[in-house]
Design a protein around this motif. Structure first.
Motif, PDB file in Angstrom:
ATOM      1  N   THR A   1       0.864  -1.321  -0.013  1.00 26.24           N
ATOM      2  CA  THR A   1      -0.104   0.068  -0.070  1.00 26.24           C
ATOM      3  C   THR A   1       1.162   1.157  -0.073  1.00 26.24           C
ATOM      4  O   THR A   1       0.440   2.377  -0.491  1.00 26.24           O
ATOM      5  N   LEU A   2       2.058   1.067   0.767  1.00 26.79           N
ATOM      6  CA  LEU A   2       2.980   2.291   0.694  1.00 26.79           C
ATOM      7  C   LEU A   2       3.481   2.549  -0.670  1.00 26.79           C
ATOM      8  O   LEU A   2       3.508   3.534  -1.064  1.00 26.79           O
TER       9      LEU A   2
ATOM     10  N   MET B   1       2.133   1.745  -3.461  1.00 24.00           N
ATOM     11  CA  MET B   1       1.013   2.272  -4.447  1.00 24.00           C
ATOM     12  C   MET B   1       0.625   3.822  -4.008  1.00 24.00           C
ATOM     13  O   MET B   1       0.303   4.408  -5.137  1.00 24.00           O
ATOM     14  N   ASN B   2       0.569   4.106  -2.985  1.00 22.44           N
ATOM     15  CA  ASN B   2       0.159   5.383  -2.527  1.00 22.44           C
ATOM     16  C   ASN B   2       1.214   6.318  -3.076  1.00 22.44           C
ATOM     17  O   ASN B   2       0.932   7.518  -3.472  1.00 22.44           O
TER      18      ASN B   2
ATOM     19  N   GLN C   1       0.856   6.402  -7.134  1.00 25.97           N
ATOM     20  CA  GLN C   1      -0.570   6.726  -7.570  1.00 25.97           C
ATOM     21  C   GLN C   1      -0.939   8.095  -7.132  1.00 25.97           C
ATOM     22  O   GLN C   1      -1.637   8.683  -7.875  1.00 25.97           O
ATOM     23  N   HIS C   2      -0.462   8.186  -5.788  1.00 24.83           N
ATOM     24  CA  HIS C   2      -0.959   9.400  -5.288  1.00 24.83           C
ATOM     25  C   HIS C   2      -0.209  10.398  -4.904  1.00 24.83           C
ATOM     26  O   HIS C   2      -0.532  11.748  -4.139  1.00 24.83           O
TER      27      HIS C   2
ATOM     28  N   ASN D   1       2.121  10.478  -2.396  1.00 22.58           N
ATOM     29  CA  ASN D   1       1.646  10.343  -0.869  1.00 22.58           C
ATOM     30  C   ASN D   1       2.429   9.312  -0.233  1.00 22.58           C
ATOM     31  O   ASN D   1       2.477   8.217  -0.533  1.00 22.58           O
TER      32      ASN D   1
ATOM     33  N   SER E   1       1.810   7.152   2.865  1.00 18.72           N
ATOM     34  CA  SER E   1       0.746   6.599   3.526  1.00 18.72           C
ATOM     35  C   SER E   1       0.718   4.984   3.394  1.00 18.72           C
ATOM     36  O   SER E   1       0.979   4.687   2.237  1.00 18.72           O
ATOM     37  N   SER E   2      -0.108   4.579   4.283  1.00 23.30           N
ATOM     38  CA  SER E   2      -0.315   3.205   4.285  1.00 23.30           C
ATOM     39  C   SER E   2      -1.501   2.558   5.044  1.00 23.30           C
ATOM     40  O   SER E   2      -2.245   3.613   5.385  1.00 23.30           O
TER      41      SER E   2
ATOM     42  N   ARG F   1      -2.029  -3.749  -7.493  1.00 26.00           N
ATOM     43  CA  ARG F   1      -1.499  -4.311  -6.098  1.00 26.00           C
ATOM     44  C   ARG F   1      -0.299  -5.141  -6.595  1.00 26.00           C
ATOM     45  O   ARG F   1       0.620  -5.381  -6.039  1.00 26.00           O
TER      46      ARG F   1
END
Length: 246
Positions: free
Chosen positions: A149-150, A152-153, A156-157, A159, A161-162, A212
């Motif tokens: 998730t880290l 990906m964020n 993608q964003h 950012n 965050s996770s 993912r």
């Protein structure tokens, strides 16, 4: 008949349970007389989380209550063996709640079916815990989920965050906890294999793992360079050197 484990297998099972206990203690996730709702998707991680919390409770000087919730979405072609799940929960002395709902995919607009379904299941979980007066909701996310998730964020964003180990929501009326956050996917797979947890999930045709999976591939590439990359990525979220950033 109970399965017999080798000493090595027994040590591994104990290690997994102790690591989950370490996360629970480190983040003060569960206290005496708490009631915890476990979100059960039917996958290996949520089943393992349910079993770990139940087995841990037996050896604790404190008592806490465990409930489990599975959301049945009628308009999504995805099912689990609810009869098996009911027996599983009964054996663990866990109260099971089966909630039937609809994702209303036809009215989801431009949002992907997977997003709309997931959002609806979360909504049902939040409403259920609130209606029962339960203030802690546990998810079976592990360390790999957090690291992916880290990545990906960030990609993608833009950012950093996770998924946190612990999160207060709705003005502190609900606390989301993730007791498996210090355990890897490989460890959870082996734990599920040893305890013979068969995934109750059937792959949903709407489910899209593309982004993912790409994040997972990046983490694997890093791990091939440095075997400690996975845990280093996780720990890096707690060691941000702001003076060395743009």
């Amino acid at each position: 008949m109970q399965k017999r484990y080798t000493k090595q297998e027994q040590a591994f099972i104990q290690k997994v349970r102790q690591t989950a206990g370490k996360a629970i203690n480190q983040y003060n996730m569960i206290s005496a007389d708490d009631t915890v709702m476990v979100a059960v998707s039917g996958g290996k991680d949520s089943l393992a989380l349910l079993e770990i919390l139940s087995s841990r409770r037996k050896g604790m000087p404190i008592h806490y209550n465990i409930h489990a919730a599975h959301i049945i979405t009628e308009d999504v072609p995805y099912q689990i063996d609810t009869v098996w799940l009911q027996q599983f929960c009964e054996d663990l002395n866990v109260t099971l709640h089966l909630v039937t709902t609809k994702a209303n995919l036809a009215t989801a607009g431009k949002k992907k079916p997977c997003f709309a379904c997931s959002r609806n299941r979360r909504k049902e979980l939040f409403q259920l815990t609130h209606s029962l007066g339960i203030k802690k909701l546990a998810f079976g996310h592990h360390l790999d989920d957090a690291v992916e998730t880290l990545v990906m964020n960030m990609a993608q964003h833009a950012n950093i965050s996770s998924i946190p180990a612990q999160l207060q929501m709705f003005e502190n009326k609900l606390e989301v906890i993730r007791p498996l956050i210090l355990l890897t996917n490989a460890e959870m797979k082996e734990y599920a294999r040893l305890l013979n947890f068969q995934s109750l999930k059937k792959e949903c045709p709407y489910e899209d793992h593309t982004i993912r999976q790409k994040a997972r591939d990046i983490v694997e590439q890093m791990t091939s360079i440095n075997p400690k990359a996975r845990i280093n990525l996780y720990n890096s979220m707690k060691k941000i050197d702001f003076e060395y950033l743009p």
